[in-house]
Design a protein around this motif. Structure first.
Motif, mmCIF file in Angstrom:
data_model
loop_
_atom_site.group_PDB
_atom_site.id
_atom_site.type_symbol
_atom_site.label_atom_id
_atom_site.label_comp_id
_atom_site.label_asym_id
_atom_site.label_seq_id
_atom_site.Cartn_x
_atom_site.Cartn_y
_atom_site.Cartn_z
ATOM 1 N N ASP A 105 0.836 -1.194 0.000
ATOM 2 C CA ASP A 105 0.000 0.000 0.000
ATOM 3 C C ASP A 105 0.873 1.246 0.000
ATOM 4 O OD1 ASP A 105 -2.231 -1.593 0.130
ATOM 5 O OD2 ASP A 105 -2.796 -1.034 2.164
ATOM 6 N N ARG A 106 0.399 2.299 -0.626
ATOM 7 C CA ARG A 106 0.959 3.632 -0.482
ATOM 8 C C ARG A 106 0.065 4.293 0.552
ATOM 9 N NH1 ARG A 106 4.540 6.994 -2.054
ATOM 10 N NH2 ARG A 106 4.107 9.207 -2.379
ATOM 11 N N GLN A 107 0.648 4.749 1.656
ATOM 12 C CA GLN A 107 -0.179 5.115 2.813
ATOM 13 C C GLN A 107 0.381 6.308 3.559
ATOM 14 O OE1 GLN A 107 0.139 2.623 6.438
ATOM 15 N NE2 GLN A 107 -2.011 2.214 6.032
ATOM 16 N N GLY A 108 -0.535 7.104 4.063
ATOM 17 C CA GLY A 108 -0.230 8.185 4.985
ATOM 18 C C GLY A 108 -1.241 8.143 6.111
ATOM 19 N N GLY A 109 -1.086 9.031 7.071
ATOM 20 C CA GLY A 109 -2.020 9.047 8.198
ATOM 21 C C GLY A 109 -2.325 10.464 8.650
ATOM 22 N N VAL A 110 -3.571 10.672 9.060
ATOM 23 C CA VAL A 110 -3.995 11.959 9.603
ATOM 24 C C VAL A 110 -4.851 11.728 10.840
ATOM 25 C CG1 VAL A 110 -3.963 13.104 7.332
ATOM 26 C CG2 VAL A 110 -6.112 12.156 8.199
ATOM 27 N N ARG A 111 -4.912 12.765 11.686
ATOM 28 C CA ARG A 111 -5.828 12.788 12.831
ATOM 29 C C ARG A 111 -6.831 13.907 12.558
ATOM 30 N NH1 ARG A 111 -4.947 10.976 17.982
ATOM 31 N NH2 ARG A 111 -2.705 10.939 17.555
ATOM 32 N N ASP A 112 -8.115 13.584 12.622
ATOM 33 C CA ASP A 112 -9.118 14.621 12.410
ATOM 34 C C ASP A 112 -9.340 15.415 13.697
ATOM 35 O OD1 ASP A 112 -11.116 13.287 14.003
ATOM 36 O OD2 ASP A 112 -11.891 12.228 12.256
ATOM 37 N N ALA A 113 -10.124 16.473 13.627
ATOM 38 C CA ALA A 113 -10.361 17.342 14.773
ATOM 39 C C ALA A 113 -11.129 16.651 15.894
ATOM 40 C CB ALA A 113 -11.112 18.600 14.318
ATOM 41 N N TRP A 114 -11.690 15.474 15.644
ATOM 42 C CA TRP A 114 -12.449 14.720 16.644
ATOM 43 C C TRP A 114 -11.594 13.641 17.291
ATOM 44 C CZ3 TRP A 114 -13.886 16.885 12.239
ATOM 45 C CH2 TRP A 114 -14.935 17.804 12.298
ATOM 46 N N GLY A 115 -10.315 13.567 16.907
ATOM 47 C CA GLY A 115 -9.390 12.608 17.499
ATOM 48 C C GLY A 115 -9.288 11.279 16.787
ATOM 49 N N ASN A 116 -10.042 11.082 15.708
ATOM 50 C CA ASN A 116 -9.963 9.834 14.947
ATOM 51 C C ASN A 116 -8.686 9.804 14.124
ATOM 52 O OD1 ASN A 116 -12.730 8.713 15.475
ATOM 53 N ND2 ASN A 116 -13.279 10.667 14.542
ATOM 54 N N LEU A 117 -8.081 8.620 14.013
ATOM 55 C CA LEU A 117 -6.938 8.415 13.126
ATOM 56 C C LEU A 117 -7.450 7.807 11.825
ATOM 57 C CD1 LEU A 117 -4.350 6.838 15.581
ATOM 58 C CD2 LEU A 117 -4.677 9.239 14.993
ATOM 59 N N TRP A 118 -6.946 8.315 10.708
ATOM 60 C CA TRP A 118 -7.319 7.820 9.383
ATOM 61 C C TRP A 118 -6.045 7.403 8.664
ATOM 62 C CZ3 TRP A 118 -12.362 7.290 8.070
ATOM 63 C CH2 TRP A 118 -13.293 7.982 8.854
#
Length: 129
Positions: A105-118
Motif C-alpha cells: 500500500d501507499r499510505q499516509g495518516g492523519v488525525r481529524d479534529a475529533w481525534g480519529n486516526l485515518w
C-alpha cells in the motif's frame, strides 16, 4: 446474508461525535464521502449516513449517555497523495507522510479534529496479493 439495507455491510462504523454536523462535513469535504441520509432529533443529528467509497458509516451527535469516542480507521482511496492533501486542507493533522509500504500500500495518516486516526491507503498491487 439477508436483512441488510442496500449499500451497507454486516458491520460498519458508527461514530458518536461532538458537533456531528461539522464531522459529517469533514467526511464529505475531507475524505470525499457522500451524505446519503440524515435523521434529526430536534436540532441535533440523531443519525446521518455517509458513504465513503464502498462503505457506509453512521454518525450521531454525542450526548452524556452516548459520549464521543475516537477510533482508528483504514480507508482505501484511488490516490493516497491527493486524498491526504484533501484531508489536511479540511483541517486534519498529519501523523504520517504518504509513502510506499512493504505490504503493498501507499499510505499516509492523519488525525481529524475529533481525534480519529485515518490511515489513507492506496493499494499498489504487490505485497499481500
Amino acid at each position: 446474508m439477508t436483512n441488510i439495507p442496500p449499500g451497507y455491510s454486516s458491520v460498519f462504523p458508527y461514530f458518536f461525535a461532538s458537533n456531528a454536523e461539522d464531522f459529517c462535513a469533514f467526511l464529505v469535504t475531507g475524505l470525499g464521502g457522500e451524505e446519503i441520509g440524515r435523521t434529526m432529533a430536534g436540532s441535533r443529528i440523531a443519525n446521518a449516513r455517509v458513504r465513503l467509497g464502498t462503505t457506509t458509516v453512521m454518525v450521531s451527535e454525542a450526548t452524556n449517555d452516548w459520549p464521543a469516542m475516537p477510533a482508528s480507521y483504514y480507508i482505501y482511496v484511488a490516490d493516497a497523495d491527493t486524498a491526504q492533501q484533501r484531508a489536511l486542507a479540511a483541517g486534519a493533522t498529519e501523523i504520517m507522510p504518504v509513502a510506499d509500504q512493504p505490504y503493498g500500500d501507499r499510505q499516509g495518516g492523519v488525525r481529524d479534529a475529533w481525534g480519529n486516526l485515518w490511515w489513507i491507503s492506496q493499494h499498489l498491487g504487490e505485497g499481500y496479493d
